[in-house]
Design an enzyme around this catalytic site. Structure first.
Site, mmCIF file in Angstrom:
data_model
loop_
_atom_site.group_PDB
_atom_site.id
_atom_site.type_symbol
_atom_site.label_atom_id
_atom_site.label_comp_id
_atom_site.label_asym_id
_atom_site.label_seq_id
_atom_site.Cartn_x
_atom_site.Cartn_y
_atom_site.Cartn_z
ATOM 1 C CB SER A 264 58.075 30.923 -55.887
ATOM 2 O OG SER A 264 59.201 31.163 -56.711
ATOM 3 C CE LYS A 265 54.221 38.455 -59.158
ATOM 4 N NZ LYS A 265 53.986 39.733 -58.564
ATOM 5 N NE ARG A 266 61.997 35.731 -54.559
ATOM 6 C CZ ARG A 266 63.007 35.145 -53.938
ATOM 7 N NH1 ARG A 266 64.237 35.321 -54.362
ATOM 8 N NH2 ARG A 266 62.815 34.399 -52.883
ATOM 9 N N GLY A 269 57.053 33.579 -62.331
ATOM 10 C CA GLY A 269 56.268 34.676 -62.886
ATOM 11 C C GLY A 269 54.777 34.527 -62.629
ATOM 12 C CD GLU A 270 51.423 38.001 -62.349
ATOM 13 O OE1 GLU A 270 50.375 37.427 -62.027
ATOM 14 O OE2 GLU A 270 52.050 38.734 -61.570
#
Ligand code: GLU
Length: 496
Positions: A264-266, A269-270
């Site tokens: 996940s992005k959370r 990150g990117e």
């Protein structure tokens, strides 16, 4: 049963789609799903379609749509049709069909499969609160099912705007034979009660629009992440009510990291977005190769394959049921392989955007290719090319004091540099082997071997004690740079 349309002729063709919601950039998981759909379509000479599920006007953004389109094209996952004639096609967008969804919802209302629900957000929040206090799972209590004519009139008079809900009869077992996970059973009592299909804003919900579209577009298989299993159960009820034979379904396991955390992005990150890899100099061929084998093993256990080769071998029944594990080291390993193995022209062109700080015009195209041929051996992604190639473009080489002491302070260093100066002057561009032979000759004459021979030359030419093959570096730098750098280092030798 409500017959929406007949599905005869086009049903025979295999048709699959990727249907991302443009509420974020193209995620690795979506890219993998897109890839598996693409491979399935190509393997069966079918169609692969991009449909943007953009009805959530608050969260959907055009920049995400553009990112998704660019990411899929970059990976080579081009789709076979679109709303216009002739490619490259724009995607289908659900927002272009809002009126159609309303019409289909109205048909469901007139056949009593759906009804108007006047519950306000406040009333629904109160219901949720009450259920949570009793420790019950939150669900709609189907309160709008049996409203009288007078109830309707009263709510309308109050100015309430209804949503449209679809009746979910309970309990009933909904089951299907999933092409990846096998038989799946879901109890309709676990689906949260009657389903909103059109919000009070007039916008169709995901579960409804997706069914209408999968029918309209004659999808033969819906392949997506297993987080959609409950949605599939809801959607099967809608297919039934609309009187249409549903497509087949396949649910791929989700992607986790090595610590079993969902990607996940959370948390990550990117680098859960394809765009981050695109910007960091990953090869689309490497990403495709890595993602293909993440949950699927080719029959002959081959490690490297192109999109076309994977399409020839792809079999959805062989996609693994177990969670996929994302391993950045393995992806880097694939990437380093492709950077070294792809045609030099291709890699050179892809490397150019990372070299814009340098005056590239000082080298011809062939000379730049020779530089990339050297540098690509030592990088795992193209963003590293800049640092590794910098010495080729420097006006002057900075040699640290420490390196001067180590490489330029003894007598043999100046003999080596002088020898090189006199002998390397006529090495033609591209003759790495000739350059190497001359360096050995210089070593013999100066009675310098190993470090004693190579370090002064490397220090002079690169400002580093180690580096890529010296013969290649000399021949790629060209005579005049080699000469001026050797002279500058010789001056430092004398000073030391
Ligand atoms: N729009 C959904 C998503 O982005 C995919 C739905 C589907 O494939 O049916 O997760």
């Amino acid at each position: 049963m409500l017959c929406l349309m007949t599905q005869t002729k086009t049903q025979m063709k295999h048709r699959v789609r990727i249907a991302p919601s443009p509420t974020g950039k193209l995620h690795l998981g979506t890219a993998r799903t897109a890839l598996y759909n693409y491979l399935y379509a190509k393997n069966k000479a079918g169609d692969f379609i991009l449909r943007l599920e953009d009805t959530d006007s608050e969260r959907s953004r055009e920049e995400y749509t553009q990112d998704i389109i660019a990411g899929l094209r970059w990976l080579g996952l081009t789709w076979d049709e679109g709303p216009d004639v002739g490619g490259p096609y724009p995607p289908y967008r659900q927002t272009e069909k809002e009126e159609h969804y309303q019409n289909v919802a109205n048909k469901l209302i007139s056949s009593t499969y759906a009804y108007h629900c006047y519950a306000t957000p406040e009333e629904l929040a109160a219901l949720k609160e009450e259920q949570s206090q009793k420790g019950l799972p939150s669900r709609y209590d189907n309160r709008g099912r049996n409203l009288s004519k007078e109830d309707h009139e009263r709510y309308e008079a109050e100015g309430r705007v209804p949503s449209v809900r679809f009746r979910v009869e309970e309990p009933q077992e909904i089951h299907w034979d999933d092409l990846i996970k096998g038989r799946i059973n879901v109890n309709s009592s676990d689906l949260g009660g009657d389903l909103v299909i059109v919000k009070s804003s007039g916008i169709a919900t995901y579960n409804f629009a997706v069914v209408v579209d999968d029918i309209d577009m004659h999808m033969s298989l819906v392949m997506r992440g297993e987080d959609h299993i409950h949605n599939t159960a809801k959607q099967l009820l809608l297919f039934e009510a609309l009187g249409v034979k549903p497509p087949q379904f396949a649910h791929a396991a989700l992607i986790f990291d090595k610590d079993h955390k969902k990607l996940s992005k959370r948390a990550h990150g990117e680098f859960v977005h394809i765009d981050a890899y695109r910007q960091d100099g990953y090869m689309p061929e490497a990403i495709v190769n890595y993602l293909v084998q993440m949950s699927w093993n080719p029959p002959n256990n081959e490690e490297f394959f192109t999109l076309e080769q994977a399409a020839e071998m792809f079999d959805v029944h062989k996609v693994s049921k177990s969670p996929a594990v994302f391993d950045p080291d393995k992806l880097n390993w694939f990437n380093a392989h492709y950077i070294r193995e792809l045609p030099l022209d291709v890699v050179t062109n892809r490397a150019r955007p990372y070299l814009t700080d340098f005056d590239l015009s000082q080298y011809s195209d062939d000379e730049l290719k020779a530089i990339i041929a050297i540098v690509r051996e030592g990088v795992t992604k193209l963003s590293q090319v800049k640092a590794n190639a910098a010495f080729f473009f420097a006006d002057k080489i900075d040699i640290s004091e420490e390196l001067q002491k180590e490489a330029l302070c003894d007598d043999s260093a100046s003999l080596v540099l002088k020898g090189c100066l006199s002998k390397l002057s006529d090495i033609p561009f591209g003759d790495a082997a000739g350059a190497k032979a001359i360096v050995s000759k210089v070593g013999e004459e100066a009675q310098a071997k190993g470090k004693k021979l190579f370090q002064p030359i490397r220090a002079a030419l690169q400002g580093q004690a180690h580096g890529p093959d010296l013969g290649s570096v000399i021949s790629a730098l060209g005579q005049s740079r080699v000469k001026s750098r050797l002279e500058a280092a010789l001056a430092l030798c004398k000073k030391n």
